[in-house]
Structure formats: C-alpha cells, structure tokens
Write an enzyme that holds these catalytic residues in place. Structure first.
Site, PDB file in Angstrom:
ATOM      1  N   THR A  50       0.837  -1.208   0.000  1.00 28.23           N
ATOM      2  CA  THR A  50       0.000   0.000   0.000  1.00 28.23           C
ATOM      3  C   THR A  50       0.869   1.255   0.000  1.00 28.23           C
ATOM      4  OG1 THR A  50      -1.698  -1.216   1.228  1.00 28.23           O
ATOM      5  CG2 THR A  50      -1.869   1.193   1.183  1.00 28.23           C
ATOM      6  N   THR A  51       1.842   1.304   0.906  1.00 25.28           N
ATOM      7  CA  THR A  51       2.732   2.466   0.990  1.00 25.28           C
ATOM      8  C   THR A  51       3.516   2.655  -0.296  1.00 25.28           C
ATOM      9  OG1 THR A  51       2.934   2.179   3.380  1.00 25.28           O
ATOM     10  CG2 THR A  51       4.640   3.493   2.296  1.00 25.28           C
ATOM     11  N   TYR A  99      -1.692 -11.035   2.917  1.00 29.36           N
ATOM     12  CA  TYR A  99      -1.796  -9.626   3.300  1.00 29.36           C
ATOM     13  C   TYR A  99      -3.261  -9.340   3.612  1.00 29.36           C
ATOM     14  CZ  TYR A  99      -1.119  -4.502   2.657  1.00 29.36           C
ATOM     15  OH  TYR A  99      -1.072  -3.143   2.807  1.00 29.36           O
ATOM     16  N   LYS A 146       0.473 -10.800   7.100  1.00 31.15           N
ATOM     17  CA  LYS A 146       0.589  -9.360   7.300  1.00 31.15           C
ATOM     18  C   LYS A 146      -0.789  -8.873   7.715  1.00 31.15           C
ATOM     19  CE  LYS A 146       1.768  -4.953   5.066  1.00 31.15           C
ATOM     20  NZ  LYS A 146       0.622  -4.196   5.570  1.00 31.15           N
ATOM     21  N   SER A 206      -3.180  -6.151   8.741  1.00 33.48           N
ATOM     22  CA  SER A 206      -3.421  -4.706   8.733  1.00 33.48           C
ATOM     23  C   SER A 206      -4.893  -4.448   9.039  1.00 33.48           C
ATOM     24  CB  SER A 206      -3.024  -4.098   7.382  1.00 33.48           C
ATOM     25  OG  SER A 206      -1.638  -4.223   7.171  1.00 33.48           O
ATOM     26  N   GLY A 231       0.529  -4.640  11.259  1.00 41.75           N
ATOM     27  CA  GLY A 231       0.792  -3.523  10.360  1.00 41.75           C
ATOM     28  C   GLY A 231      -0.193  -2.383  10.375  1.00 41.75           C
ATOM     29  N   ASP A 249      -0.302   1.289  11.767  1.00 40.83           N
ATOM     30  CA  ASP A 249       0.629   2.241  12.377  1.00 40.83           C
ATOM     31  C   ASP A 249       0.135   2.801  13.702  1.00 40.83           C
ATOM     32  OD1 ASP A 249       2.272   1.840  10.252  1.00 40.83           O
ATOM     33  OD2 ASP A 249       1.814   3.727   9.247  1.00 40.83           O
ATOM     34  N   GLU A 250      -1.090   3.324  13.702  1.00 40.04           N
ATOM     35  CA  GLU A 250      -1.596   3.982  14.905  1.00 40.04           C
ATOM     36  C   GLU A 250      -1.707   3.000  16.067  1.00 40.04           C
ATOM     37  OE1 GLU A 250      -4.457   5.357  11.629  1.00 40.04           O
ATOM     38  OE2 GLU A 250      -2.786   3.963  11.779  1.00 40.04           O
TER      39      GLU A 250
END
Length: 329
Positions: free
Chosen positions: A51-52, A143, A173, A175, A199, A201-202
C-alpha cells in the site's frame, strides 16, 4: 540476503516508491534509500510494492522493475525482501510471483482480490494457493487488509489448516484493528513457525497493542511492519532494545516520544502522500509526489510536520538518554 527458510523477525519497513514530479518512478535513489534504512534507521527487512509503495497504482512492468531494483541494491545489505504480488488478475499475480522468485526475493505476499471478491474462506484459499504455486520455493504471506479490500474473512478462520493447502505459507501481514482476531491467530498457531506482521501504524504506537503483544507472550512470534519505520525505525529499535533489557521506563519514554509525532500527523490527515512528504523531510531523499488518484501532500501539512519533527529532534536523530524526554517535548 538471508535464507528464505529463516523466519521473518523484527522491524519491516513498508517501502515508498520514489517518483519524479511528473509521476515517473525515480529508480536512481533506491540505492541511497537502502543505505539510509540500514545505516540510519537500523532496519534490514522490507515489504515492497504494498500500500505504501503504491503497488496497485503501478503497471506490472513497473512493479517488476521496482522489485528488481530493491533486490539488486539490497543484496548483502538487507536481510529479507518480501515482494507484494497481489493483483485483481490471478494471471498477473502469478507472473509477479514468478518474477519475484527469478530475481531472488526472500518471500511474496498477496492481498485478496477486491473487485470480484472471494466470498468465503475456501475460494480465497484457492486463489492464494494458485499464486503460491507459481513460486513454490518462496515463503508465502497473506496480506490481510479488510478495510481496503472489503474482504471480511477473519484471519483466524483463514489460517485454520492453511499449510495443508499452501505448504509454503509462512505468515500473515495483519493490517486490521481487530486485536481479538490477531490474538487468536497468534494463540492458535504457537506451535507453527509463522511470522505475524502487525501492520496498523496507529495501533502499533498505542499502549493497548504493545501491552497486548508483550503480556500475551507473543512478542517473539511477531514482527512489526510499518511505513513509519522508514524514518522512525531507529527510535522504535531503541524502544525494543530497552524492553529487551527490561528497562521498561525508557521503553515507555521512547514509545511516548514516537506517539507524539504519530498523533500529531494523524490529526492532520495521514496517508501515502503524507508519508512521502515526511520521509523526504527526515531522510533528505526526494520521494516525490504520489501517483493519481492520490494528491500531493499540502504545503500546510509539510510545514506543520517539519516544525513538529524539529521540535522532537527527529530531523537530527537525537537519542534519548536516561529517560530524558527533553528532545520530545
């Protein structure tokens, strides 16, 4: 690079795809990017074309060339390079998987197809099985990102019996914000050598998730995948090292320091575009704008983020000493 049989551990940076102002991929800076991750941030595992990295906004030929560049530049420097090969088309995913094996990647990951969606576990597993079979020597990761795919099949359900169908399956993974689902994945697979890449972030920065991971006894079973490790890898490694030596006060101080920046930028609006802007500020390596339909981070965001980074001394990589938080105030 490391043997593909070695379990993925530690921090994994979700890499950005550098671009020029005209939206073309800037391959020329990837070598510098590798050196920056290793030497400045202490991060030696990467996840490419996710994604990033705007993987699904790139053409198949671009994805192949990006993967090649990371593998070539990362040779003898990075430990593991996992390439995301997910696509809406099974044939394209298989082509990308075969290419990843050919160039010497350490693993592949696949997102669920999200236009014509699999509506149950068996259909999704069959799709993943066909992709994995295209690169039978590579570790395979699923993912799981239901907020973007709309595929709501719980990861716990998917993992049940998956190695019988996909022998190369190595991990997940994850998320998603459902820590109960994540916890069950870890708990029910303790005897397997799966890697669990958390995965979000926050949530990685939140007390709840770290307390959960540490108290659950799953710390060594998990690795942590984030776009923020591109520029906050050093601070995160310092936090983990403090935890390892049972210096919990310093570990918490590092965590709060990181949280202050993440909390600040999330309130401004934080995504791929903003990640590129922050990485450019911290590393000095031009990441460029994102590709349409994403828009370039606003000047207002960049100015505010730069000011906050300076106030935290993240631009000069100032270390915390003896629990001192002056650099993060």
């Amino acid at each position: 690079m490391a043997s593909p049989k070695r379990r993925l551990q530690g921090l994994v940076a979700a890499t950005i795809t550098p671009m020029t102002e005209h939206g073309e991929i800037n391959f020329s800076v990837i070598g510098q990017y590798v050196d920056y991750l290793v030497e400045e941030q202490g991060v030696k595992n990467i996840f490419v074309n996710g994604t990033t990295g705007e993987g699904l906004s790139l053409s198949i030929s671009e994805r192949c060339r990006v993967a090649e560049e990371w593998v070539t530049r990362g040779r003898n420097k990075l430990d593991q390079i996992v390439i995301h090969v997910g696509a809406l088309s099974l044939k394209e995913s298989q082509e990308l998987a075969q290419h990843a094996a050919k160039i010497g990647a350490d693993g592949i990951a696949v997102i669920a197809p999200f236009f014509l969606k699999p509506w149950n576990k068996d259909i999704l597993v069959n799709f993943l099985k066909e992709v994995a079979a295209a690169a039978p020597a590579l570790p395979f990761y699923y993912y799981h990102i239901p907020a973007l795919t709309g595929v709501k099949i719980r990861a716990e359900e998917l993992l049940d019996g998956i190695q019988e169908k996909i022998p190369t399956f190595q991990g997940l993974k994850f998320s998603d914000t459902d820590l109960l689902d994540f916890g069950q994945c870890v708990d029910q697979n303790r005897q397997r050598q799966f890697a669990f890449l958390f995965g979000v972030d926050e949530h990685q920065r939140g007390l709840k998730s770290w307390t959960f991971l540490l108290s659950y006894g799953s710390y060594r079973m998990c690795c942590f995948l984030s776009s923020t490790y591109n520029y906050l890898g050093k601070k995160t490694n310092q936090m983990l090292e403090a935890f390892e030596r049972k210096d919990f006060s310093s570990a918490l101080n590092y965590q709060f320091c990181i949280q202050r920046f993440i909390n600040f930028v999330v309130k401004l609006g934080f995504g791929v575009s903003q990640t590129k802007a922050v990485m450019t500020l911290v590393s000095g390596i031009p990441m460029g704008p994102p590709r349409l339909p994403l828009q370039k981070a606003s000047r207002e965001f960049t100015d505010h983020a730069e000011a906050k980074l300076k106030s935290l001394d993240f631009l000069s990589f100032t270390d915390l000493k003896d629990g001192n938080l002056e650099a993060c105030s």
